[in-house]
Design a protein around this motif. Structure first.
Motif, mmCIF file in Angstrom:
data_model
loop_
_atom_site.group_PDB
_atom_site.id
_atom_site.type_symbol
_atom_site.label_atom_id
_atom_site.label_comp_id
_atom_site.label_asym_id
_atom_site.label_seq_id
_atom_site.Cartn_x
_atom_site.Cartn_y
_atom_site.Cartn_z
ATOM 1 N N LEU A 29 0.839 -1.191 0.000
ATOM 2 C CA LEU A 29 0.000 0.000 0.000
ATOM 3 C C LEU A 29 0.876 1.244 0.000
ATOM 4 C CD1 LEU A 29 -2.449 -1.151 2.814
ATOM 5 C CD2 LEU A 29 -2.920 -1.131 0.354
ATOM 6 N N SER A 30 0.277 2.381 -0.258
ATOM 7 C CA SER A 30 1.053 3.620 -0.195
ATOM 8 C C SER A 30 1.208 4.047 1.268
ATOM 9 C CB SER A 30 0.360 4.734 -0.985
ATOM 10 O OG SER A 30 -0.789 5.196 -0.302
ATOM 11 N N THR A 31 2.286 4.742 1.525
ATOM 12 C CA THR A 31 2.513 5.269 2.868
ATOM 13 C C THR A 31 1.399 6.227 3.253
ATOM 14 O OG1 THR A 31 4.898 5.020 2.643
ATOM 15 C CG2 THR A 31 4.141 6.538 4.334
ATOM 16 N N VAL A 32 0.962 7.047 2.309
ATOM 17 C CA VAL A 32 -0.111 8.011 2.580
ATOM 18 C C VAL A 32 -1.379 7.279 3.000
ATOM 19 C CG1 VAL A 32 -1.600 9.761 1.524
ATOM 20 C CG2 VAL A 32 0.848 9.774 1.060
ATOM 21 N N ALA A 33 -1.690 6.158 2.352
ATOM 22 C CA ALA A 33 -2.888 5.396 2.706
ATOM 23 C C ALA A 33 -2.800 4.885 4.140
ATOM 24 C CB ALA A 33 -3.095 4.239 1.744
ATOM 25 N N VAL A 34 -1.660 4.304 4.508
ATOM 26 C CA VAL A 34 -1.505 3.771 5.869
ATOM 27 C C VAL A 34 -1.532 4.907 6.892
ATOM 28 C CG1 VAL A 34 0.019 2.492 7.426
ATOM 29 C CG2 VAL A 34 -0.321 1.697 5.078
#
Length: 120
Positions: A29-34
């Protein structure tokens, strides 16, 4: 224990002592999503597929992470998983506290190094 998805996720990150960027990489996943999920800004709960990816990366029961059902994973199991994730996804990189990972991930490799202020 924790009442919301984001609280359970933050608890897992703290017990595993891993930054959000490392979990994002392990879960695909993207860091922004997490980061958004951990902060609770992506709505009440993430999509089921995202939740399954996070649970799989942390090796925690999906039902517990997503719904709060069942028994929470042990702190020891999460600490061991955190150690394994560091070794697998960031071998040789110095381990740092997960609390330092609230901002965007920064590439600190030589390729993107900035010149020293004195030499400029």
């Amino acid at each position: 224990m924790s009442d919301t998805y984001s609280e359970r996720l933050r608890w897992c990150l703290a017990q595993a002592d891993i930054p959000r960027s490392l979990l994002a990489r392990a879960a695909g996943l993207s860091t922004v999503a997490v980061q958004s999920i951990a902060r609770g800004v992506r709505g009440k709960d993430p999509a089921a597929d995202t939740s399954r990816k996070l649970a799989a990366a942390l090796l925690v029961p999906w039902e517990w992470l997503a719904l709060g059902d069942g028994e929470a994973p042990s702190a020891e199991a999460l600490a061991a998983r955190g150690h394994a994730l560091w070794a697998e996804h960031r071998p040789g990189e110095e381990r740092r506290s997960s609390s330092a990972d609230d901002g965007p991930e920064v590439d600190r490799s030589e390729e993107y190094a900035q010149p020293d202020a004195e030499g400029a």
